[in-house]
Design a protein around this motif. Structure first.
Motif, PDB file in Angstrom:
ATOM      1  N   ALA A 189       0.838  -1.202   0.000  1.00  0.00           N
ATOM      2  CA  ALA A 189       0.000   0.000   0.000  1.00  0.00           C
ATOM      3  C   ALA A 189       0.874   1.253   0.000  1.00  0.00           C
ATOM      4  O   ALA A 189       0.452   2.315  -0.460  1.00  0.00           O
ATOM      5  N   PHE A 190       2.093   1.096   0.502  1.00  0.00           N
ATOM      6  CA  PHE A 190       3.034   2.219   0.588  1.00  0.00           C
ATOM      7  C   PHE A 190       4.084   2.034  -0.517  1.00  0.00           C
ATOM      8  O   PHE A 190       5.205   1.600  -0.279  1.00  0.00           O
ATOM      9  N   ASP A 191       3.680   2.369  -1.717  1.00  0.00           N
ATOM     10  CA  ASP A 191       4.492   2.032  -2.885  1.00  0.00           C
ATOM     11  C   ASP A 191       5.084   3.236  -3.599  1.00  0.00           C
ATOM     12  O   ASP A 191       5.645   3.104  -4.686  1.00  0.00           O
TER      13      ASP A 191
ATOM     14  N   CYS B 260      14.613   9.459   1.679  1.00  0.00           N
ATOM     15  CA  CYS B 260      13.675   8.543   1.046  1.00  0.00           C
ATOM     16  C   CYS B 260      12.744   7.945   2.098  1.00  0.00           C
ATOM     17  O   CYS B 260      13.198   7.466   3.140  1.00  0.00           O
ATOM     18  N   VAL B 261      11.462   7.968   1.807  1.00  0.00           N
ATOM     19  CA  VAL B 261      10.477   7.402   2.723  1.00  0.00           C
ATOM     20  C   VAL B 261       9.300   6.896   1.883  1.00  0.00           C
ATOM     21  O   VAL B 261       8.883   7.535   0.917  1.00  0.00           O
ATOM     22  N   ARG B 262       8.798   5.733   2.221  1.00  0.00           N
ATOM     23  CA  ARG B 262       7.655   5.155   1.496  1.00  0.00           C
ATOM     24  C   ARG B 262       6.344   5.754   2.002  1.00  0.00           C
ATOM     25  O   ARG B 262       6.139   5.896   3.206  1.00  0.00           O
ATOM     26  N   ILE B 263       5.463   6.082   1.044  1.00  0.00           N
ATOM     27  CA  ILE B 263       4.168   6.664   1.412  1.00  0.00           C
ATOM     28  C   ILE B 263       3.056   6.038   0.573  1.00  0.00           C
ATOM     29  O   ILE B 263       3.303   5.415  -0.470  1.00  0.00           O
ATOM     30  N   LYS B 264       1.838   6.203   1.043  1.00  0.00           N
ATOM     31  CA  LYS B 264       0.670   5.871   0.229  1.00  0.00           C
ATOM     32  C   LYS B 264      -0.088   7.159  -0.064  1.00  0.00           C
ATOM     33  O   LYS B 264       0.039   8.157   0.657  1.00  0.00           O
ATOM     34  N   ILE B 265      -0.885   7.141  -1.123  1.00  0.00           N
ATOM     35  CA  ILE B 265      -1.667   8.314  -1.517  1.00  0.00           C
ATOM     36  C   ILE B 265      -3.135   8.033  -1.240  1.00  0.00           C
ATOM     37  O   ILE B 265      -3.686   7.025  -1.702  1.00  0.00           O
ATOM     38  N   GLU B 266      -3.749   8.922  -0.480  1.00  0.00           N
ATOM     39  CA  GLU B 266      -5.170   8.806  -0.191  1.00  0.00           C
ATOM     40  C   GLU B 266      -5.915   9.993  -0.809  1.00  0.00           C
ATOM     41  O   GLU B 266      -5.526  11.145  -0.615  1.00  0.00           O
TER      42      GLU B 266
ATOM     43  N   THR C 114       2.778   8.322   5.616  1.00  0.00           N
ATOM     44  CA  THR C 114       3.852   7.365   5.847  1.00  0.00           C
ATOM     45  C   THR C 114       3.337   6.173   6.652  1.00  0.00           C
ATOM     46  O   THR C 114       2.222   6.198   7.184  1.00  0.00           O
ATOM     47  N   THR C 115       4.158   5.149   6.774  1.00  0.00           N
ATOM     48  CA  THR C 115       3.775   3.983   7.565  1.00  0.00           C
ATOM     49  C   THR C 115       3.605   4.341   9.034  1.00  0.00           C
ATOM     50  O   THR C 115       2.903   3.646   9.778  1.00  0.00           O
TER      51      THR C 115
END
Length: 909
Positions: free
Chosen positions: A774-776, A900-906, A833-834
């Motif tokens: 989900a955090f791609d 760098c950090v993994r996030i998801k978009i809502e 973020t996670t």
């Protein structure tokens, strides 16, 4: 002081402010906020033509300070009011150009939200939602508060109880700040922002003898850029670079750009290659693989005679073998005998040999074998760059280098290698940044382009003096004798520097929170951020007082809420700036500095001409920085402010003597040591000492610029056949590794040493692996030609341009990625973020961003300050998503910070 602030448009200022300023003195009516009840000019009743007589006034030369480039400009002044700014065609610094930022400088001068009088906090509570309750105070009280609280902290806990912070926009001011605090209080602490070339500068020192380097644009035919918009939108000497770069492009230079986002460089390039953030080292090593193993397009003569590639390496210890008598590294000569490098007539670049019972291979042999992992196919899985693209670029680069060819300049025969690989801060916002910079810049060594005509050259590796008869301002790289490697000159003041000496001879015991002694190859005090947050872990002393000069430290390092907690922990915070930004919500006293158009500064480009790109076509240039109008409300410059503090402390002699040493002032020209420093007189002493008595400050104010031509040997360091090599096998890294590990164990502190190795690698940084699908997405940010990170957002001119730009204050997303997620241009979204940290913004789709990324301009945007109405809540501060206080994000070699950090978009309904 009220939070009520004035928002003014560019059109409104152009239409009304010119006439209003001339008639009513708008230039000095408002300190921090508009007087209540005052009406703005009737914009509809005024026109631009009515603002001023186009033939009136005078043009006064000075220096721009809307970014760190400090281009030479002219200000048109009518009756004490600046009505126009333009580039100065008489100066090589900017070449007569002025960018959008520079043109907007007039609005920094006349912004009604500037603060020009000292302020004191009356509300003890600190936070973004707390009104500091600012109260105007006198300058005497302001200086007394600074002196009192700094002294009390030092009396309680020693000089390390105080830390200083500065931004790169005023590097000379930063030097003066550091000097003043050291002289007055014995203070040695200091930190800096993430805006720097951590890793880049170090590799440029190793390879070119100076901390800034660039393609030799006027002679280059092929340029590869990694993570930089140099020559198209940003970087040191930007306005100096655009013209020669554009001219060469017109005449056939091929331009290739590796970057996750298609910034200005990618837009202008022949080939834009999007890659996954943080993977540049993998693609660079794959290019090296093709050059070495598939195409054999390498400069063996350069590798043999100008690198330490022939060094014999003990295969058991992986250390270079040194001669017991001379202490010099051993090479294998053509006659089969191992000899000290400087006694070897025909060094063998490749091969394995037995030396005194030890099995050895040359450094280049080990490097060549090391590359076998990095096939184009292997890197494709890491970077997403097609293997065929890597092979194409490698072949083009090698063929463009004209290996073996020479050319003549001023009667000197020189290697001709018209190809270069360049990089800057885009590749330094990651863990393992040192390894990445090493992998990228080493490509220039493989093709023999380092320090060659048309290749990759330092800005200012050598100076023979600013006049033929006075060598007082001069330097050249020394030699690290054990391996014959070139040393370097410091970035700003150009005094001799040697990383090798630091590695082999220094004591590794940390003395400050920056812990620089444990990072002998670092330039930046970034580790202070980590040590301030974890003093018990690193056995450091947390600072109690912070002095913040010309910066916004809440916004310059990761998550803002984490930074806010750090600032709440300080017992007292001093701010020196022109505007009340986010950080000012945590200041206890605020000292305003005057605008750059209101002040005089000595030697704005320092000794090493840090922002001047060098080359034979660009002379040694000393520009004037003089005030063109009187400072509003008498606000001082940083020089004047710190000189006042030194004088009040009775430290004039120590302060001036230290500055004299820094700027090479001769005794006979020194300003009086028993008086407060006079800034113009000090500028005069610098010029007389380093040029001559004729070219004093009075002369410079009239003529704007002093030039002295560069010579061939100042630009191409081996033009006279001087000795010197650059490292290919980094044995000194293994030396540092052992010493760092021993010191960390002795101190009982954690320290990463995995990146201390002899050959470059790619290693995954933070956020590389997708743990939760989900955090791609990886957010990235970039700068353009109109913004200087978050410094200028309050400026109405800049704000209007950003608002008109469809990508200005939005989140740019790859069109295919957006479609796959059911998103479209104009959608309001949240990036999460996670850990649940989030920022919000509006999407704009494009084809100019990697499919796994979103991109924004100025990752530090999103101002929280009500005192900056043009900037407030504008843009998307993706850096807020990055944890800033965890040691695992630090590059422990060069102090780079992984963003760098993994996030998801809502999607927000």
């Amino acid at each position: 002081m009220s939070k009520e602030s004035v928002s003014i448009s560019r059109r409104g200022f152009v239409a009304g402010a010119g006439a209003a300023a001339l008639g009513a003195g708008m230039a000095g009516t408002i300190a921090g906020c508009a007087p209540k009840g005052e009406k703005k000019p009737d914009e509809a009743s005024l026109s631009v033509q009515q603002a001023y007589d186009p033939e009136a006034g005078e043009w006064i030369p000075t220096t721009c300070n809307m970014c760190f480039n400090n281009c030479s400009i002219k200000a048109r002044v009518i009756d004490g009011v600046v009505v126009e700014l333009t580039g100065n065609p008489d100066s090589s610094i900017g070449r007569g150009h002025i960018c959008g930022k520079g043109a907007a400088g007039i609005m920094q001068l006349y912004d009604p939200n500037r603060v020009t009088k000292p302020l004191k906090r009356t509300n003890p509570k600190k936070g973004f939602d707390e009104d500091p309750g600012w109260e105007e105070i006198s300058w005497d009280e302001a200086y007394e508060l600074v002196d009192k609280h700094v002294k009390e902290a030092i009396e309680r806990s020693g000089p390390h109880a105080v830390t200083g912070m500065s931004m790169v926009a005023s590097q000379i001011g930063s030097l003066v700040r550091h000097t003043a605090l050291g002289v007055i209080y014995g203070n040695a602490e200091g930190s800096c922002s993430d805006i720097c070339g951590a890793g880049v500068h170090q590799l440029e020192y190793f390879f070119t003898g100076t901390g800034n380097a660039r393609p030799d644009y006027t002679n280059c035919n092929y340029v590869i850029q990694f993570g930089t918009n140099a020559g198209t939108a940003t970087r040191h000497g930007f306005n100096m670079t655009v013209e020669p770069f554009a001219e060469r492009r017109k005449n056939g230079l091929r331009h290739v750009v590796f970057d996750p986002h298609m910034g200005a460089a990618g837009e202008k390039a022949d080939l834009w290659v999007p890659l996954r953030p943080g993977t540049d080292a993998a693609v660079a090593l794959a290019i090296a693989y093709v050059l070495v193993h598939e195409e054999n397009l390498i400069d063996r003569e350069f590798l043999t005679n100008r690198t330490n590639g022939p060094s014999l390496v003990d295969l058991e210890t992986k250390r270079i073998v040194f001669d017991e008598k001379t202490g010099h590294s051993l090479y294998m000569d053509a006659d089969g005998a191992a000899k000290p490098y400087d006694q070897c007539s025909a060094p063998q670049l490749e091969g394995s040999f037995e030396v005194d019972g030890k099995q050895c291979s040359t450094g280049f042999t080990l490097y060549k074998e090391h590359l076998r992992t990095y096939t184009p196919e292997y890197q494709e899985g890491i970077t997403t760059v097609p293997a065929a693209t890597v092979r194409q670029i490698a072949k083009e680069l090698g063929e463009a280098a004209c290996i073996g060819q020479t050319t003549q300049i001023d009667g000197v025969t020189l290697p001709y290698r018209p190809a270069a690989v360049d990089a800057f801060s885009g590749i330094t916002r990651h863990k393992h940044a040192f390894l990445t910079c090493w992998a990228v810049f080493s490509l220039n060594n493989l093709i023999g382009a380092t320090n060659a005509v048309g290749g990759f050259c330092g800005f200012d590796p050598i100076c023979n003096g600013w006049t033929d008869s006075n060598p007082n301002m001069s330097w050249r790289p020394g030699l690290w004798e054990p391996e014959g490697l070139i040393d370097c000159a410091g970035l700003l003041l150009a005094f001799p520097n040697s990383y090798y000496k630091k590695v082999y001879e220094s004591d590794y015991t940390p003395t400050t929170m920056g812990m620089m002694e444990l990072q002998p190859i670092s330039e930046d005090n970034h580790f202070e951020h980590i040590a301030q947050a974890h003093p018990d872990l690193y056995h450091t002393q947390a600072a109690e007082v912070a002095l913040c000069y010309a910066c916004n430290p809440i916004k310059w390092w990761g998550n803002y809420d984490e930074q806010a907690e750090i600032f709440k922990g300080y017992q007292y915070v001093v701010g020196i700036d022109m505007f009340l930004n986010e950080s000012s919500y945590f200041y206890d006293v605020f000292l305003p500095e005057c605008c750059y158009l209101e002040r005089t500064e000595p030697l704005p480009h320092a000794s090493g001409n840090h922002r001047v790109i060098g080359g034979l076509e660009n002379p040694w240039t000393v520009p004037v920085w003089q005030k063109v109008v009187e400072p509003k409300d008498g606000a001082p410059s940083s020089w004047e402010l710190f000189s006042e503090l030194a004088s009040r402390a009775g430290k004039n002699a120590e302060f001036i003597a230290t500055l004299n040493g820094m700027f090479r002032v001769k005794d006979e020209y020194s300003v009086p040591l028993d008086q407060k420093l006079d800034v113009e007189a000090f500028a005069d002493s610098i010029l007389k000492s380093n040029i001559d008595e004729k070219h004093d400050f009075a002369w410079l104010k009239e003529h704007a610029v002093y030039d002295h031509p560069r010579t061939v040997d100042e630009v191409y360091i081996w033009a006279n056949g001087d000795p010197g090599r650059v490292p290919l096998y980094f044995d000194f890294m293994l030396e540092a590794k052992g010493k760092v590990e021993a010191k960390a164990a002795e101190l009982g502190i954690p320290w990463e040493t995995e990146d201390y190795q002899a050959l470059p690698d790619w290693k995954p940084g933070c956020g590389h692996e997708v743990v939760d699908h989900a955090f791609d997405i990886l957010p990235v940010y970039y700068t353009d030609a109109i913004n200087t990170d978050s410094w200028l957002m309050e400026n109405p001119y800049i704000n209007e341009i950003n608002e008109a730009n469809p990508y200005g204050y939005t989140i740019e997303i790859n069109a295919a990625t957006a479609a796959a997620k059911g998103l479209a241009t104009g959608d309001k979204v949240r990036l999460v973020t996670t850990e649940g940290v989030s920022v919000e913004g509006v999407l704009a789709t494009s084809e100019g961003v990697h499919a796994e990324c979103v991109a924004v301009i100025g990752g530090h945007w999103g101002s929280k300050s009500a005192y900056m109405p043009n900037a407030k809540d504008k843009g998307v501060p993706v850096v807020h998503l990055v944890p800033g206080q965890t040691p695992d994000r630090m590059d422990h070699v060069c102090s780079a910070f992984d963003q760098c950090v993994r996030i998801k978009i809502e999607k927000i309904a």
